[in-house]
Design a protein around this motif. Structure first.
Motif, PDB file in Angstrom:
ATOM      1  N   ARG A 144       0.825  -1.208   0.000  1.00 16.84           N
ATOM      2  CA  ARG A 144       0.000   0.000   0.000  1.00 16.84           C
ATOM      3  C   ARG A 144       0.864   1.265   0.000  1.00 16.84           C
ATOM      4  O   ARG A 144       0.361   2.353  -0.283  1.00 16.84           O
ATOM      5  CB  ARG A 144      -0.951   0.017   1.195  1.00 16.84           C
ATOM      6  CG  ARG A 144      -0.253   0.086   2.528  1.00 16.84           C
ATOM      7  CD  ARG A 144      -1.144   0.595   3.632  1.00 16.84           C
ATOM      8  NE  ARG A 144      -2.336  -0.209   3.867  1.00 16.84           N
ATOM      9  CZ  ARG A 144      -3.380   0.221   4.563  1.00 16.84           C
ATOM     10  NH1 ARG A 144      -3.359   1.451   5.095  1.00 16.84           N
ATOM     11  NH2 ARG A 144      -4.418  -0.543   4.773  1.00 16.84           N
ATOM     12  N   SER A 145       2.158   1.145   0.333  1.00 15.19           N
ATOM     13  CA  SER A 145       3.045   2.305   0.325  1.00 15.19           C
ATOM     14  C   SER A 145       3.687   2.556  -1.029  1.00 15.19           C
ATOM     15  O   SER A 145       4.400   3.551  -1.191  1.00 15.19           O
ATOM     16  CB  SER A 145       4.148   2.125   1.383  1.00 15.19           C
ATOM     17  OG  SER A 145       3.608   2.169   2.680  1.00 15.19           O
ATOM     18  N   SER A 146       3.459   1.688  -2.004  1.00 14.13           N
ATOM     19  CA  SER A 146       3.991   1.922  -3.345  1.00 14.13           C
ATOM     20  C   SER A 146       3.390   3.206  -3.917  1.00 14.13           C
ATOM     21  O   SER A 146       2.169   3.417  -3.850  1.00 14.13           O
ATOM     22  CB  SER A 146       3.633   0.751  -4.260  1.00 14.13           C
ATOM     23  OG  SER A 146       3.883   1.085  -5.611  1.00 14.13           O
ATOM     24  N   PRO A 147       4.217   4.094  -4.478  1.00 17.20           N
ATOM     25  CA  PRO A 147       3.672   5.327  -5.062  1.00 17.20           C
ATOM     26  C   PRO A 147       2.583   5.074  -6.098  1.00 17.20           C
ATOM     27  O   PRO A 147       1.614   5.843  -6.179  1.00 17.20           O
ATOM     28  CB  PRO A 147       4.903   5.986  -5.688  1.00 17.20           C
ATOM     29  CG  PRO A 147       6.031   5.540  -4.820  1.00 17.20           C
ATOM     30  CD  PRO A 147       5.695   4.116  -4.465  1.00 17.20           C
ATOM     31  N   ALA A 148       2.710   4.008  -6.886  1.00 17.37           N
ATOM     32  CA  ALA A 148       1.683   3.706  -7.883  1.00 17.37           C
ATOM     33  C   ALA A 148       0.351   3.395  -7.211  1.00 17.37           C
ATOM     34  O   ALA A 148      -0.713   3.865  -7.643  1.00 17.37           O
ATOM     35  CB  ALA A 148       2.124   2.531  -8.761  1.00 17.37           C
ATOM     36  N   VAL A 149       0.378   2.590  -6.159  1.00 17.07           N
ATOM     37  CA  VAL A 149      -0.847   2.234  -5.449  1.00 17.07           C
ATOM     38  C   VAL A 149      -1.461   3.466  -4.796  1.00 17.07           C
ATOM     39  O   VAL A 149      -2.688   3.669  -4.833  1.00 17.07           O
ATOM     40  CB  VAL A 149      -0.563   1.137  -4.407  1.00 17.07           C
ATOM     41  CG1 VAL A 149      -1.768   0.919  -3.505  1.00 17.07           C
ATOM     42  CG2 VAL A 149      -0.172  -0.161  -5.105  1.00 17.07           C
ATOM     43  N   ARG A 150      -0.625   4.296  -4.200  1.00 16.89           N
ATOM     44  CA  ARG A 150      -1.130   5.519  -3.573  1.00 16.89           C
ATOM     45  C   ARG A 150      -1.802   6.417  -4.607  1.00 16.89           C
ATOM     46  O   ARG A 150      -2.848   7.037  -4.343  1.00 16.89           O
ATOM     47  CB  ARG A 150       0.027   6.253  -2.895  1.00 16.89           C
ATOM     48  CG  ARG A 150       0.627   5.531  -1.690  1.00 16.89           C
ATOM     49  CD  ARG A 150      -0.111   5.863  -0.418  1.00 16.89           C
ATOM     50  NE  ARG A 150       0.037   7.265  -0.083  1.00 16.89           N
ATOM     51  CZ  ARG A 150       1.059   7.783   0.594  1.00 16.89           C
ATOM     52  NH1 ARG A 150       2.037   6.993   1.025  1.00 16.89           N
ATOM     53  NH2 ARG A 150       1.113   9.071   0.854  1.00 16.89           N
ATOM     54  N   GLU A 325       5.191  10.410  -2.898  1.00 18.25           N
ATOM     55  CA  GLU A 325       6.452   9.924  -2.318  1.00 18.25           C
ATOM     56  C   GLU A 325       7.566   9.625  -3.324  1.00 18.25           C
ATOM     57  O   GLU A 325       8.739   9.590  -2.950  1.00 18.25           O
ATOM     58  CB  GLU A 325       6.206   8.678  -1.455  1.00 18.25           C
ATOM     59  CG  GLU A 325       5.173   8.868  -0.362  1.00 18.25           C
ATOM     60  CD  GLU A 325       5.528   9.989   0.605  1.00 18.25           C
ATOM     61  OE1 GLU A 325       6.701  10.150   0.953  1.00 18.25           O
ATOM     62  OE2 GLU A 325       4.600  10.722   1.006  1.00 18.25           O
ATOM     63  N   TYR A 326       7.259   9.405  -4.590  1.00 12.62           N
ATOM     64  CA  TYR A 326       8.288   9.014  -5.569  1.00 12.62           C
ATOM     65  C   TYR A 326       9.392  10.056  -5.663  1.00 12.62           C
ATOM     66  O   TYR A 326      10.573   9.724  -5.780  1.00 12.62           O
ATOM     67  CB  TYR A 326       7.616   8.803  -6.934  1.00 12.62           C
ATOM     68  CG  TYR A 326       8.525   8.343  -8.043  1.00 12.62           C
ATOM     69  CD1 TYR A 326       8.711   6.985  -8.299  1.00 12.62           C
ATOM     70  CD2 TYR A 326       9.166   9.258  -8.884  1.00 12.62           C
ATOM     71  CE1 TYR A 326       9.512   6.560  -9.341  1.00 12.62           C
ATOM     72  CE2 TYR A 326       9.970   8.834  -9.921  1.00 12.62           C
ATOM     73  CZ  TYR A 326      10.143   7.491 -10.147  1.00 12.62           C
ATOM     74  OH  TYR A 326      10.943   7.060 -11.183  1.00 12.62           O
ATOM     75  N   GLY A 327       9.028  11.329  -5.602  1.00 12.74           N
ATOM     76  CA  GLY A 327       9.997  12.400  -5.753  1.00 12.74           C
ATOM     77  C   GLY A 327      11.031  12.465  -4.644  1.00 12.74           C
ATOM     78  O   GLY A 327      12.050  13.164  -4.784  1.00 12.74           O
ATOM     79  N   ASP A 341      12.993   1.067  -0.814  1.00 16.55           N
ATOM     80  CA  ASP A 341      12.437   2.419  -0.787  1.00 16.55           C
ATOM     81  C   ASP A 341      10.987   2.407  -0.306  1.00 16.55           C
ATOM     82  O   ASP A 341      10.560   3.291   0.443  1.00 16.55           O
ATOM     83  CB  ASP A 341      12.512   3.050  -2.183  1.00 16.55           C
ATOM     84  CG  ASP A 341      13.935   3.132  -2.702  1.00 16.55           C
ATOM     85  OD1 ASP A 341      14.828   3.510  -1.930  1.00 16.55           O
ATOM     86  OD2 ASP A 341      14.144   2.816  -3.889  1.00 16.55           O
ATOM     87  N   VAL A 342      10.222   1.414  -0.746  1.00 12.15           N
ATOM     88  CA  VAL A 342       8.823   1.320  -0.323  1.00 12.15           C
ATOM     89  C   VAL A 342       8.733   1.069   1.184  1.00 12.15           C
ATOM     90  O   VAL A 342       7.870   1.628   1.872  1.00 12.15           O
ATOM     91  CB  VAL A 342       8.088   0.229  -1.123  1.00 12.15           C
ATOM     92  CG1 VAL A 342       6.684  -0.002  -0.577  1.00 12.15           C
ATOM     93  CG2 VAL A 342       8.007   0.626  -2.599  1.00 12.15           C
TER      94      VAL A 342
END
Length: 390
Positions: A144-150, A325-327, A341-342
């Motif tokens: 759930r912490s993956s930027p794509a999922v968010r 969060e990706y940035g 990272d996740v």
């Protein structure tokens, strides 16, 4: 000093203990060391106070590689150490609930890998301890912490694919395909709890509820494909180790198949296998809406499939620095963050909880929701009927 006070009033002095020093315990240690660089605005750093493992070689590595101040053999001693504010629990599943309750009773914040407990009753016991002591607990439902999922969660909540009608998900893992792989603790109900249903389906259940709300009712089946395995020559986890000539019984499930009804009226198919030959570690979730579609595959974590009512076809989109969060890690799309990272993002969400800030962390309440679905699935397997999630 409690972790809550430490993070708020003395942010440079959050002292941590890590119980369990296998691969995941090492990952927690790396996240603590990297945190200040990734989250400078939170002005928090961590001091590695205590590491716990029954293996002397792992204790020595913890001091040498990550710089822990001291090590102990007993995980319980780390979980309740007087000079510790936050406890990471990365031990085998059989120890999770007792360690979490002890840490909560001692006023510690907890970062625990799933499952929180082997049974619904164990998870409820941890929930009660956390609530009673007013502590913070975050569970390692890292997907759930993956930027794509968010990003997908935000778009779905905004109604961009309309009303959700169907959630289709599967988690295919291949670590148990070989019947000659040794009988490690993960194949024992007493030590691990459920098999695929707890180890990997739990991730899918959490993700489905994170994106689409609570599951209300399930019907399903659990199956053990390889009923026996060679006894292990030593300790091991997912990836086994040397085996002996003697064999032992596998008494938890290799495959879990679930049909779910969500509280919002949508339906779901949520399946998991640890004996799959289709992928090494593929969690795939699809959200089918009245106006569009979204899909994410953990083996391609930095991209997702998307279609809304403005589009004539499904397109592949890359995560970029404008998404959650990706940035913090990379400036542009196509470069790609990784598993470590996740997990660091997951730690960031824990710190936000400690600060009283909005957070996307999986809490003990989320863990209890997952455990209730798993419990309903087990009862459905026994009865053959639809079971309401308590």
């Amino acid at each position: 000093m409690s972790a809550r006070r430490s993070a708020a009033s003395s942010p440079s002095a959050v002292r941590v203990a890590v119980a369990g020093l296998g691969w995941m315990g090492g990952l927690h240690a790396r996240c603590y060391r990297r945190f200040a660089e990734a989250y400078p605005e939170l002005d928090v750093s961590f001091s590695l106070a205590v590491a716990a493992s029954r293996a002397e070689s792992l204790r020595e590595e913890a001091e040498r590689r990550w710089g822990f101040e001291r090590t102990v053999a007993a995980p319980g001693a780390a979980a309740t150490a007087a000079d510790v504010d936050l406890v990471s629990i990365c031990t085998p599943n059989s120890e999770h609930a007792d360690l979490a309750v002890s840490a909560a009773n001692a006023g510690k914040a907890v970062w625990i890998e799933k499952p929180v407990g082997r049974t619904l009753e164990e998870v409820q016991r941890v929930h009660d301890a956390v609530q009673r002591n007013g502590t913070v607990l975050v569970v390692g439902h890292n997907y759930r912490s993956s930027p794509a999922v968010r990003e997908l969660r935000t778009r779905i909540a905004d109604g961009r694919i309309g009303t959700v009608e169907h959630v289709r998900g599967h988690y295919d893992a291949g670590f148990a395909t070989d019947p000659a792989a040794p009988l490690t603790w993960r194949f024992s109900e007493a030590q691990a709890g459920g098999g695929a249903s707890s180890d990997i389906l739990s991730h899918l259940i959490d993700l489905a509820q994170y994106l689409n709300g609570p599951v209300a009712e399930v019907v399903g089946r659990l199956r053990t494909v390889h009923a026996s395995r060679p006894l292990p020559a030593g300790t091991g986890g997912h990836f086994g180790g040397r085996a002996l000539n003697e064999v032992g019984e596998v008494d938890n499930d290799d495959i879990a198949v679930t049909l779910a009804s969500f509280a919002n009226g949508s339906f779901g198919t949520l399946n998991a296998s640890r004996v799959s030959r289709s992928g090494e570690n593929a969690l795939v979730i699809e959200i089918h809406g009245s106006l569009g579609y979204a899909s994410w595959n953990s083996e391609h974590p930095n991209e997702f499939l998307w279609r809304d009512r403005t589009m004539s076809a499904v397109s592949k989109e890359y995560v970029d620095a404008g998404m959650p969060e990706y940035g913090r890690f990379l400036p542009g799309p196509g470069l790609g963050i990784g598993f470590d990272d996740v997990k660091l993002i997951e730690l960031g969400e824990l710190v936000k909880l400690l600060r009283g800030m909005p957070s996307e962390a999986a809490t003990i309440d989320d863990a209890l929701r997952v455990a209730r679905v798993e419990d309903a699935l087990r009862r459905s397997t026994a009865s053959g009927s639809w079971i309401a999630v308590s």
